[in-house]
Design a protein around this motif. Structure first.
Motif, PDB file in Angstrom:
ATOM      1  N   GLU A  76      -7.475   0.239  -6.015  1.00 16.59           N
ATOM      2  CA  GLU A  76      -8.643  -0.498  -6.504  1.00 16.59           C
ATOM      3  C   GLU A  76      -9.164  -1.513  -5.488  1.00 16.59           C
ATOM      4  O   GLU A  76      -8.386  -2.189  -4.805  1.00 16.59           O
ATOM      5  CB  GLU A  76      -8.280  -1.263  -7.783  1.00 16.59           C
ATOM      6  CG  GLU A  76      -8.104  -0.395  -9.009  1.00 16.59           C
ATOM      7  CD  GLU A  76      -9.423  -0.057  -9.681  1.00 16.59           C
ATOM      8  OE1 GLU A  76     -10.460  -0.632  -9.306  1.00 16.59           O
ATOM      9  OE2 GLU A  76      -9.401   0.793 -10.587  1.00 16.59           O
TER      10      GLU A  76
ATOM     11  N   ILE B 276      -6.147  -6.867 -11.941  1.00 15.50           N
ATOM     12  CA  ILE B 276      -5.106  -6.162 -11.176  1.00 15.50           C
ATOM     13  C   ILE B 276      -3.721  -6.609 -11.630  1.00 15.50           C
ATOM     14  O   ILE B 276      -2.799  -5.793 -11.778  1.00 15.50           O
ATOM     15  CB  ILE B 276      -5.289  -6.417  -9.664  1.00 15.50           C
ATOM     16  CG1 ILE B 276      -6.603  -5.828  -9.172  1.00 15.50           C
ATOM     17  CG2 ILE B 276      -4.115  -5.863  -8.869  1.00 15.50           C
ATOM     18  CD1 ILE B 276      -6.710  -4.327  -9.297  1.00 15.50           C
TER      19      ILE B 276
ATOM     20  N   HIS C  80      -8.274  -5.167  -1.755  1.00 18.92           N
ATOM     21  CA  HIS C  80      -7.931  -3.753  -1.953  1.00 18.92           C
ATOM     22  C   HIS C  80      -6.432  -3.666  -2.252  1.00 18.92           C
ATOM     23  O   HIS C  80      -5.616  -4.207  -1.501  1.00 18.92           O
ATOM     24  CB  HIS C  80      -8.267  -2.944  -0.699  1.00 18.92           C
ATOM     25  CG  HIS C  80      -8.348  -1.468  -0.929  1.00 18.92           C
ATOM     26  ND1 HIS C  80      -8.809  -0.575   0.025  1.00 18.92           N
ATOM     27  CD2 HIS C  80      -8.021  -0.702  -2.013  1.00 18.92           C
ATOM     28  CE1 HIS C  80      -8.767   0.657  -0.460  1.00 18.92           C
ATOM     29  NE2 HIS C  80      -8.287   0.605  -1.685  1.00 18.92           N
TER      30      HIS C  80
ATOM     31  N   THR D 253     -14.028  -5.716 -10.575  1.00 18.71           N
ATOM     32  CA  THR D 253     -12.604  -5.965 -10.825  1.00 18.71           C
ATOM     33  C   THR D 253     -12.163  -7.272 -10.173  1.00 18.71           C
ATOM     34  O   THR D 253     -12.476  -7.530  -9.008  1.00 18.71           O
ATOM     35  CB  THR D 253     -11.752  -4.812 -10.266  1.00 18.71           C
ATOM     36  OG1 THR D 253     -12.203  -3.584 -10.835  1.00 18.71           O
ATOM     37  CG2 THR D 253     -10.282  -5.014 -10.582  1.00 18.71           C
TER      38      THR D 253
END
Length: 674
Positions: free
Chosen positions: A155, A188, A141, A183
């Protein structure tokens, strides 16, 4: 008594120095017993529900009293721009941040934010939550917030490896949450690179862990766990800082795990508060006292919760207050412990002490031997009469210790030829350790050189390794200064070598100043059982002093290392080594005595020095008795008893002497260990 007394009468303190393995310097106290018992504390209890943010103006310390605050010592009192608080490359390396060129960071993504930072550069708060996988800690996270607190990125991330432990209590992540997530970390990394402007400054709490998990390198960071500085490398938790500084509750127990967006926003606001208000305002919050008060309240609440319903609970002596830091004995009473207090001055039921000067140290000892085994916590005070702490006598005692210390640090080498090269002499003797001063003695038939070192080991090493050597074209003799103060020097040196604090510790000299601490750790890593490397540094330049101390897990490993190191060449420089003589706190004290007390000694008015021998002889006898009393008391203790001996130090208008603490846990063998 003080640290000065311990080392002046070192040979008389046979039990203390042979049994108590750990020592530390204490700040001198004007009234040590008052600070321990809490006498005269201006206690004004206030409602616990008011929390940490309800400090009254009258309790806020003035700026002049904040000189010792770690925040003021680190940043000064004046406001500065944000660039003053970003970590340097050296600080990043020291705190395990991923940096360019580091072997540990191969494959890490660089944010490419290389534009010059200014005090107007934008701040961004960053926080990650991790789960434990087969690979280690992996990001699950990520949150990024801007200077206005707006969330730019929030995210969930699917880790590459199988999750071993979700750590839901802290991460807030459950298996169900990650099921639909596609993801990946690379996604990221790409998004963060696009979101961050070229002059971005990242803010976080222990941000190094987040960047390590993200496998990213960013050149400009503010770490709030380091920004709100504490002593001895300790750090405040983010939850505490958010409450104490911002008045915000985060990481609440009713929530499932931490919210990274909330944590990122809290860290950002803390940095903004620090920059806008300045170090002085932050120091005035007195965070250490607030933390102590908070912990005391927690203990009190837990104790109250354990009381049977219907019972009357006695209110603790100290509730959270911003007017006085809770004293030690009050903390004990809050936890339900009633300490035993024995001494010439004992507190009555109101907490005030009643003097009983007729009680002797021997009577105190007998009482302690009877009562201490029955108490879970005991404080025993042995006292000397006021005649032993007269200011002029202490000043003379300090003078004698200073002179003896100077003699032990000083050696004479020679004779040399008339046209000898002083530079060669300095280089040769400098290989034994840092030199404080060097001068040529010309009163003799042939020149001699007087060399004063910074550390005891260096002077002793020079005598041992260079006596009879050829230096600057002459075969020379090397001796300590000849004076009556040095008559017991050999005995003292031997006892210092055998001191429990020096077990497994050796001194190494001849290090090139170009070698970094990392270089030395790599070079010495081949030595078996090496535990710690201590590299003394110059207080002004910050550079190391061409010597270091190595501590080994086993004494035999230190003996083996001495054989290896003597004659070892490192980067073209020949190393010299010997057993250590001065532990860390003693090394710093020697430096202080040499550099600070010299001026004080010259400015003190002395009575006739003939007065001192009788006083010193009397005190020597009392010290031996004190050592014997503590030995008898120590032998009467149960195994696994924590023992702390405190010399409070002297703090008066005539001068100050640091105190000394000795600590250990009694074991089956009759020696302390920790």
């Amino acid at each position: 008594m003080s640290q000065l007394h311990f080392y002046k009468f070192y040979l008389q303190f046979k039990h203390l120095r042979r049994v108590f393995r750990h020592r530390f310097t204490l700040t001198p106290s004007a009234n040590f017993l008052a600070s321990l018992y809490g006498e005269g504390a201006n206690l004004k209890p206030q409602n616990t529900a008011q929390g940490l943010t309800s400090a009254s103006n009258e309790c806020i310390p003035k700026s002049s009293n904040l000189k010792c605050d770690p925040i003021i010592q680190k940043y000064g009192e004046k406001k500065q721009g944000l660039t003053s608080y970003t970590l340097t490359v050296a600080e990043q390396k020291r705190n395990d941040y991923p940096t360019k060129g580091s072997p540990k960071c191969k494959g890490y993504i660089y944010t490419e934010c290389d534009q010059q930072r200014t005090d107007r550069s934008p701040l961004f708060g960053l926080d990650c939550e991790m789960c434990l996988t087969a690979k280690g800690n992996e990001v699950t996270h990520v949150s990024l917030v801007d200077a206005q607190g707006q969330c730019l990125l929030n995210e969930l991330v699917r880790p590459e490896s199988t999750v071993v432990h979700y750590r839901t209590r802290f991460s807030g992540i459950t298996p169900e949450m990650l099921l639909p997530v596609k993801t990946r970390l690379s996604d990221i990394q790409t998004r963060l690179k696009k979101l961050l402007p070229p002059d971005a400054v990242l803010v976080g709490h222990s941000l190094n862990a987040d960047l390590q998990a993200l496998e990213m390198i960013h050149p400009s960071v503010i770490d709030t766990s380091l920004l709100f500085a504490r002593s001895e490398g300790r750090r405040f938790k983010l939850k505490f800082l958010a409450k104490a500084v911002l008045g915000k509750d985060i990481q609440c127990e009713q929530k499932l795990g931490h919210d990274p967006a909330e944590d990122a926003r809290a860290a950002l606001e803390l940095a903004q508060f620090f920059i806008e208000q300045g170090p002085a305002k932050v120091a005035e919050l007195n965070l250490e006292m607030l933390l102590a008060t908070e912990k005391l309240a927690e203990v009190s609440q837990k104790k109250a919760a354990l009381q049977p319903q219907g019972c009357m609970v006695q209110k603790p002596l100290t509730e959270p207050t911003h007017l006085s830091k809770p004293c030690f004995l009050e903390c004990l009473q809050v936890t339900g412990q009633k300490p035993l207090l024995l001494g010439r001055q004992e507190p009555d039921s109101s907490g005030l002490r009643q003097s009983n000067l007729s009680t002797s140290n021997k009577q105190i000892l007998q009482k302690a031997l009877e009562d201490v085994p029955l108490s879970t916590f005991s404080i025993i005070q042995f006292s000397f009469g006021p005649e032993n702490i007269a200011s002029h006598l202490l000043a003379q005692l300090c003078e004698k210790v200073g002179r003896k210390l100077t003699d032990m640090l000083t050696i004479y080498a020679g004779p040399f030829e008339e046209s000898f090269c002083l530079k060669s002499v300095k280089k040769e003797f400098g290989s034994c350790g840092p030199i404080r001063s060097l001068r040529v003695v010309t009163e003799t038939y042939q020149p001699y050189v007087c060399i004063q070192y910074e550390v005891l080991e260096a002077a002793q090493l020079a005598v041992e390794s260079l006596n009879g050597a050829e230096v600057a074209g002459s075969c020379i003799k090397v001796n300590n200064a000849n004076s009556k103060r040095m008559l017991d020097c050999d005995v003292l040196i031997k006892e210092l070598e055998l001191d429990v604090e020096n077990e497994g510790v050796i001194y190494v000299a001849g290090l090139k100043k170009s070698l970094t601490e990392t270089d030395l750790r790599e070079e010495f890593s081949q030595l078996e059982d090496l535990e710690t490397l201590f590299l003394p540094k110059d207080h002004q330049s910050g550079k190391h002093r061409n010597c270091c101390f190595l501590k080994f897990q086993k004494s035999q490993s230190a003996v083996d290392a001495l054989e290896v190191i003597n004659g070892w060449t490192m980067k073209g420089s020949k190393l010299r080594s010997r057993n250590a003589l001065a532990s860390g706190h003693l090394w710093r004290w020697i430096w202080q005595m040499n550099h600070n007390n010299g001026k004080q000694r010259r400015n003190v008015f002395y009575k006739k020095l003939e007065q001192l021998p009788d006083f010193e002889q009397d005190l020597r006898k009392k010290v031996k008795k004190l050592d014997h009393h503590i030995k008898k008391l120590y032998r009467g203790l149960q195994n696994n008893t924590l023992c702390v001996v405190l010399f409070p130090g002297v703090n008066s208008m005539h001068g100050s002497q640091s105190g000394l603490g000795l600590m250990g846990i009694k074991d089956d063998g009759g020696r302390s260990a920790c």
